[in-house]
Design an enzyme around this catalytic site. Structure first.
Site, PDB file in Angstrom:
ATOM      1  N   TYR A 196       0.865  -1.490  -0.138  1.00 15.78           N
ATOM      2  CA  TYR A 196       0.181  -0.026  -0.056  1.00 15.78           C
ATOM      3  C   TYR A 196       0.788   1.501   0.074  1.00 15.78           C
ATOM      4  O   TYR A 196       0.348   2.250  -0.047  1.00 15.78           O
ATOM      5  CB  TYR A 196      -0.686   0.213   1.076  1.00 15.78           C
ATOM      6  CG  TYR A 196      -1.869  -1.367   1.232  1.00 15.78           C
ATOM      7  CD1 TYR A 196      -3.103  -1.257   0.426  1.00 15.78           C
ATOM      8  CD2 TYR A 196      -1.572  -2.415   2.053  1.00 15.78           C
ATOM      9  CE1 TYR A 196      -3.771  -2.377   0.313  1.00 15.78           C
ATOM     10  CE2 TYR A 196      -2.308  -3.237   1.947  1.00 15.78           C
ATOM     11  CZ  TYR A 196      -3.509  -3.368   1.315  1.00 15.78           C
ATOM     12  OH  TYR A 196      -4.434  -4.326   1.122  1.00 15.78           O
ATOM     13  N   ASN A 220     -11.864   4.657  -4.315  1.00  9.66           N
ATOM     14  CA  ASN A 220     -10.785   3.377  -3.905  1.00  9.66           C
ATOM     15  C   ASN A 220     -12.009   2.689  -2.840  1.00  9.66           C
ATOM     16  O   ASN A 220     -11.916   3.072  -1.880  1.00  9.66           O
ATOM     17  CB  ASN A 220      -9.864   3.520  -3.253  1.00  9.66           C
ATOM     18  CG  ASN A 220      -8.969   2.429  -2.856  1.00  9.66           C
ATOM     19  OD1 ASN A 220      -9.480   1.363  -2.596  1.00  9.66           O
ATOM     20  ND2 ASN A 220      -7.519   2.524  -2.684  1.00  9.66           N
ATOM     21  N   HIS A 244     -14.774  -6.074  -4.121  1.00  5.65           N
ATOM     22  CA  HIS A 244     -14.924  -7.398  -4.667  1.00  5.65           C
ATOM     23  C   HIS A 244     -16.097  -8.081  -4.179  1.00  5.65           C
ATOM     24  O   HIS A 244     -16.697  -8.908  -4.564  1.00  5.65           O
ATOM     25  CB  HIS A 244     -13.867  -8.319  -3.845  1.00  5.65           C
ATOM     26  CG  HIS A 244     -12.480  -7.742  -3.763  1.00  5.65           C
ATOM     27  ND1 HIS A 244     -11.768  -7.395  -5.145  1.00  5.65           N
ATOM     28  CD2 HIS A 244     -11.696  -6.930  -2.950  1.00  5.65           C
ATOM     29  CE1 HIS A 244     -10.461  -6.714  -4.766  1.00  5.65           C
ATOM     30  NE2 HIS A 244     -10.643  -6.498  -3.611  1.00  5.65           N
ATOM     31  N   ASP A 287     -24.055  -0.658  -8.085  1.00  8.25           N
ATOM     32  CA  ASP A 287     -25.205   0.060  -8.619  1.00  8.25           C
ATOM     33  C   ASP A 287     -25.389   1.705  -8.735  1.00  8.25           C
ATOM     34  O   ASP A 287     -25.605   2.126  -9.380  1.00  8.25           O
ATOM     35  CB  ASP A 287     -26.458  -0.613  -8.124  1.00  8.25           C
ATOM     36  CG  ASP A 287     -26.839  -1.949  -8.376  1.00  8.25           C
ATOM     37  OD1 ASP A 287     -26.136  -2.453  -9.490  1.00  8.25           O
ATOM     38  OD2 ASP A 287     -27.606  -2.731  -7.577  1.00  8.25           O
ATOM     39  N   HIS A 316      -6.665   1.504  -6.956  1.00  8.69           N
ATOM     40  CA  HIS A 316      -6.350   0.568  -5.785  1.00  8.69           C
ATOM     41  C   HIS A 316      -4.816   0.993  -5.838  1.00  8.69           C
ATOM     42  O   HIS A 316      -4.000   0.977  -6.663  1.00  8.69           O
ATOM     43  CB  HIS A 316      -6.606  -0.901  -6.136  1.00  8.69           C
ATOM     44  CG  HIS A 316      -8.067  -1.258  -6.287  1.00  8.69           C
ATOM     45  ND1 HIS A 316      -8.432  -1.217  -5.221  1.00  8.69           N
ATOM     46  CD2 HIS A 316      -8.832  -1.103  -7.376  1.00  8.69           C
ATOM     47  CE1 HIS A 316     -10.141  -1.566  -5.714  1.00  8.69           C
ATOM     48  NE2 HIS A 316     -10.266  -1.460  -6.910  1.00  8.69           N
ATOM     49  N   ARG A 338      -9.307 -11.478  -4.840  1.00  4.98           N
ATOM     50  CA  ARG A 338      -9.367  -9.852  -5.213  1.00  4.98           C
ATOM     51  C   ARG A 338      -9.123  -9.877  -6.797  1.00  4.98           C
ATOM     52  O   ARG A 338      -9.263  -8.588  -7.273  1.00  4.98           O
ATOM     53  CB  ARG A 338      -7.763  -9.457  -4.451  1.00  4.98           C
ATOM     54  CG  ARG A 338      -7.873  -9.434  -3.161  1.00  4.98           C
ATOM     55  CD  ARG A 338      -6.611  -8.652  -2.720  1.00  4.98           C
ATOM     56  NE  ARG A 338      -6.378  -8.959  -1.061  1.00  4.98           N
ATOM     57  CZ  ARG A 338      -7.105  -8.227  -0.316  1.00  4.98           C
ATOM     58  NH1 ARG A 338      -7.920  -7.251  -0.417  1.00  4.98           N
ATOM     59  NH2 ARG A 338      -6.667  -8.807   1.013  1.00  4.98           N
TER      60      ARG A 338
END
Length: 141
Positions: A20, A69, A75, A82, A95, A106
């Site tokens: 990250y 993000n 997932h 929607d 991401h 993932r």
């Protein structure tokens, strides 16, 4: 541009730096604001699916684009997908980690399919690229 951050992104400083990056969410916000200082960019983070949906639903009336993000909701959340699908402004999913090199679960990105595209694996640069892409798309309209 609205930048929406989902689950666990408020804890970046204690997450795996190799995946990250070393920046906190506040650091990412500062880098984006500094890079696009002439633009109005608003940031929102929540670990709650409904709050993320509320922000996405409101965005169409107040913003020209969304960078999102969704974290782990990428997932799993048909509801966020929607909401994104119903919002008719440019949308880019980001991401921090390279999802293609991670666990099999993932690999399915439910929410990204409702966006104009997605960026994965470039850490803070993914956010910068997403804002640039939205601005570029808007300029060509």
């Amino acid at each position: 541009i609205l930048v929406v951050n989902g689950t666990n992104l408020n804890l970046l400083k204690i997450r795996d730096e190799n995946k990250y990056g070393s920046l906190s969410l506040e650091d990412i916000e500062k880098e984006v604001r500094d890079a696009f200082s002439n633009d109005h960019i608003e940031f929102f983070q929540s670990n709650t699916e409904g709050e993320l949906i509320d922000q996405i639903q409101k965005a169409g009336g107040y913003f020209d684009g969304i960078v999102i993000n969704p974290g782990g909701y990428s997932h799993t959340s048909v509801a966020i997908r929607d909401a994104l699908e119903l919002t008719k402004i440019p949308k880019v999913e980001v991401h921090l980690s390279n999802l293609s090199s991670r666990e099999e679960f993932r690999q399915t990105l439910i929410t990204a399919a409702a966006c104009d595209g997605y960026i994965s694996g470039f850490k803070v640069d993914g956010y910068l690229a997403a804002v640039w892409l939205i601005k570029n798309r808007l300029a060509r309209r």
